[in-house]
Design an enzyme around this catalytic site. Structure first.
Site, mmCIF file in Angstrom:
data_model
loop_
_atom_site.group_PDB
_atom_site.id
_atom_site.type_symbol
_atom_site.label_atom_id
_atom_site.label_comp_id
_atom_site.label_asym_id
_atom_site.label_seq_id
_atom_site.Cartn_x
_atom_site.Cartn_y
_atom_site.Cartn_z
ATOM 1 N N ARG A 198 -1.588 70.878 -29.562
ATOM 2 C CA ARG A 198 -1.938 72.251 -29.557
ATOM 3 C C ARG A 198 -2.119 72.615 -31.288
ATOM 4 O O ARG A 198 -1.935 71.726 -31.859
ATOM 5 C CB ARG A 198 -1.052 73.271 -29.133
ATOM 6 C CG ARG A 198 -0.713 73.126 -27.573
ATOM 7 C CD ARG A 198 0.508 73.913 -27.021
ATOM 8 N NE ARG A 198 0.666 73.960 -25.881
ATOM 9 C CZ ARG A 198 1.641 73.372 -25.380
ATOM 10 N NH1 ARG A 198 2.406 72.442 -26.080
ATOM 11 N NH2 ARG A 198 1.866 73.295 -23.968
ATOM 12 N N LYS A 203 5.756 74.266 -27.039
ATOM 13 C CA LYS A 203 6.417 75.417 -26.786
ATOM 14 C C LYS A 203 7.584 75.418 -26.375
ATOM 15 O O LYS A 203 8.090 74.753 -25.560
ATOM 16 C CB LYS A 203 5.400 76.288 -25.410
ATOM 17 C CG LYS A 203 4.095 76.528 -25.864
ATOM 18 C CD LYS A 203 3.190 77.016 -24.764
ATOM 19 C CE LYS A 203 1.746 77.219 -25.033
ATOM 20 N NZ LYS A 203 1.207 77.876 -23.849
ATOM 21 N N ARG A 211 -8.234 69.557 -27.442
ATOM 22 C CA ARG A 211 -7.167 69.316 -26.618
ATOM 23 C C ARG A 211 -7.601 69.040 -25.058
ATOM 24 O O ARG A 211 -7.317 68.302 -24.384
ATOM 25 C CB ARG A 211 -6.245 70.407 -26.538
ATOM 26 C CG ARG A 211 -5.036 70.324 -25.896
ATOM 27 C CD ARG A 211 -3.984 71.579 -26.091
ATOM 28 N NE ARG A 211 -3.129 71.711 -25.149
ATOM 29 C CZ ARG A 211 -1.939 71.150 -24.871
ATOM 30 N NH1 ARG A 211 -1.539 70.018 -25.419
ATOM 31 N NH2 ARG A 211 -1.208 71.639 -23.883
ATOM 32 N N HIS A 239 2.787 70.182 -20.416
ATOM 33 C CA HIS A 239 3.165 71.237 -19.533
ATOM 34 C C HIS A 239 4.348 71.242 -18.850
ATOM 35 O O HIS A 239 4.729 70.022 -18.376
ATOM 36 C CB HIS A 239 1.832 71.201 -18.674
ATOM 37 C CG HIS A 239 0.467 71.457 -19.376
ATOM 38 N ND1 HIS A 239 -0.690 71.102 -18.872
ATOM 39 C CD2 HIS A 239 -0.028 72.243 -20.454
ATOM 40 C CE1 HIS A 239 -1.693 71.494 -19.414
ATOM 41 N NE2 HIS A 239 -1.224 72.130 -20.176
#
Length: 316
Positions: free
Chosen positions: A158, A182, A254, A277
């Site tokens: 990212r 994240k 990405r 993810h």
């Protein structure tokens, strides 16, 4: 009141409660002027539609009216996401009117927007990416840029993950990199041979740009950590200077990493882990891209597909 610059005259029985609700948003809940304007536009549009149906009081609106309104918005070309925003504004307004005892129920409470088709991420062609990344850098800043872009495409980073890299994030000998994704979740990713070569070239010229105490892996001309916006700008510039057919951006690199890897491996779970993810349903969007690739191969290669194309041409 105005909607998209056009004057809309609502009846007093519609406009007065709406004005009170907007004051409530501004003064009691402290919403920003921009948010209040958005609510006003959506609700005034709804009020104008109600008047075309001879409905001049908020309390007269039924769930059947709401479904007809959703259908009208959809026919007008609004996406499911935009319609959901309209419904959210209407529900919020009715919550206020219920509190003030101006209505007896909320007709929008069980109404849902139609689902929009999921937008597939844009992916760069493999050959074009190879061509762009094989271009020779002309100065130390381009050496840095090539290193960043190789790393993004090699490991599927990212933008924020790339910008947050430090010197100790990279293990060139082991061919891996540690990134903070994240939710502050750390993951270790493999780095490809060409990306390692580009990183080595960057590390050779980095001391000429970085300040002595700076720990950021990628630094600006002034010696400090490179910002997200600067990385975006440099990638766009690279595409223009090196002759890309489409505008490059970090998300495209990405997405291209994920799609190209899935085309080669077919391992969705591995791609999920590499991308960071939490839910594999997020990764499954790339299976659609993979099918598009397979469909193109089929149409170009399968004998019966070719004969079908020839028949289509014969019929024209």
């Amino acid at each position: 009141m105005t909607v998209s610059g056009e004057l809309v005259d609502l009846s007093d029985s519609l406009s007065a409660p709406l004005a009170d609700f907007l004051r409530h948003l501004s003064s009691e809940t402290r919403h920003s002027p921009r948010t209040c304007d958005s609510y006003q536009q959506d609700l005034t549009r709804f009020g104008a539609w109600l008047m075309t149906r001879q409905i001049e009081h908020w309390a007269e609106v039924t769930s059947h009216d709401m479904r007809r309104y959703v259908a009208w918005l959809s026919r007008g070309g609004l996406s499911g996401r935009s319609i959901a925003r309209h419904l959210s504004a209407i529900r919020r307004c009715y919550q206020y009117l219920l509190r003030e005892k101006r209505v007896r129920d909320n007709p929008a409470v069980d109404i849902r927007a139609p689902k929009s088709g999921r937008r597939l991420p844009k992916v760069a062609d493999v050959d074009q990416l190879n061509h762009l990344l094989d271009a020779a850098p002309d100065d130390p800043l381009e050496v840095r840029d090539l290193s960043m872009f190789e790393l993004m495409y090699s490991s599927g980073l990212r933008l924020s993950e790339l910008a947050g890299l430090n010197l100790d994030s990279v293990d060139c000998r082991g061919g891996e990199i540690r990134v903070l994704g994240k939710g502050n979740k750390e993951r270790v990713l493999p780095v490809g041979r060409k990306a390692l070569k580009a990183l080595s070239a960057w590390m050779a010229v980095r001391p000429g740009l970085a300040t002595e105490s700076e720990q950021a892996l990628f630094v600006s001309q002034r010696g400090g950590r490179l910002s997200n916006r600067s990385i975006q700008s440099r990638l766009s510039r690279w595409g223009v200077v090196k002759g890309a057919d489409q505008r490059l951006n970090p998300h495209m690199l990405r997405h291209s990493f994920a799609s190209h890897l899935l085309e080669s491996s077919g391992d969705l779970r591995a791609v999920q882990e590499l991308l960071g993810h939490a839910d594999i349903s997020t990764t499954q969007v790339y299976t659609h891209l993979d099918f598009q690739h397979l469909a193109r191969v089929y149409d170009q290669s399968h004998p019966r597909a070719r004969r079908r194309d020839e028949r289509d041409r014969d019929d024209t």
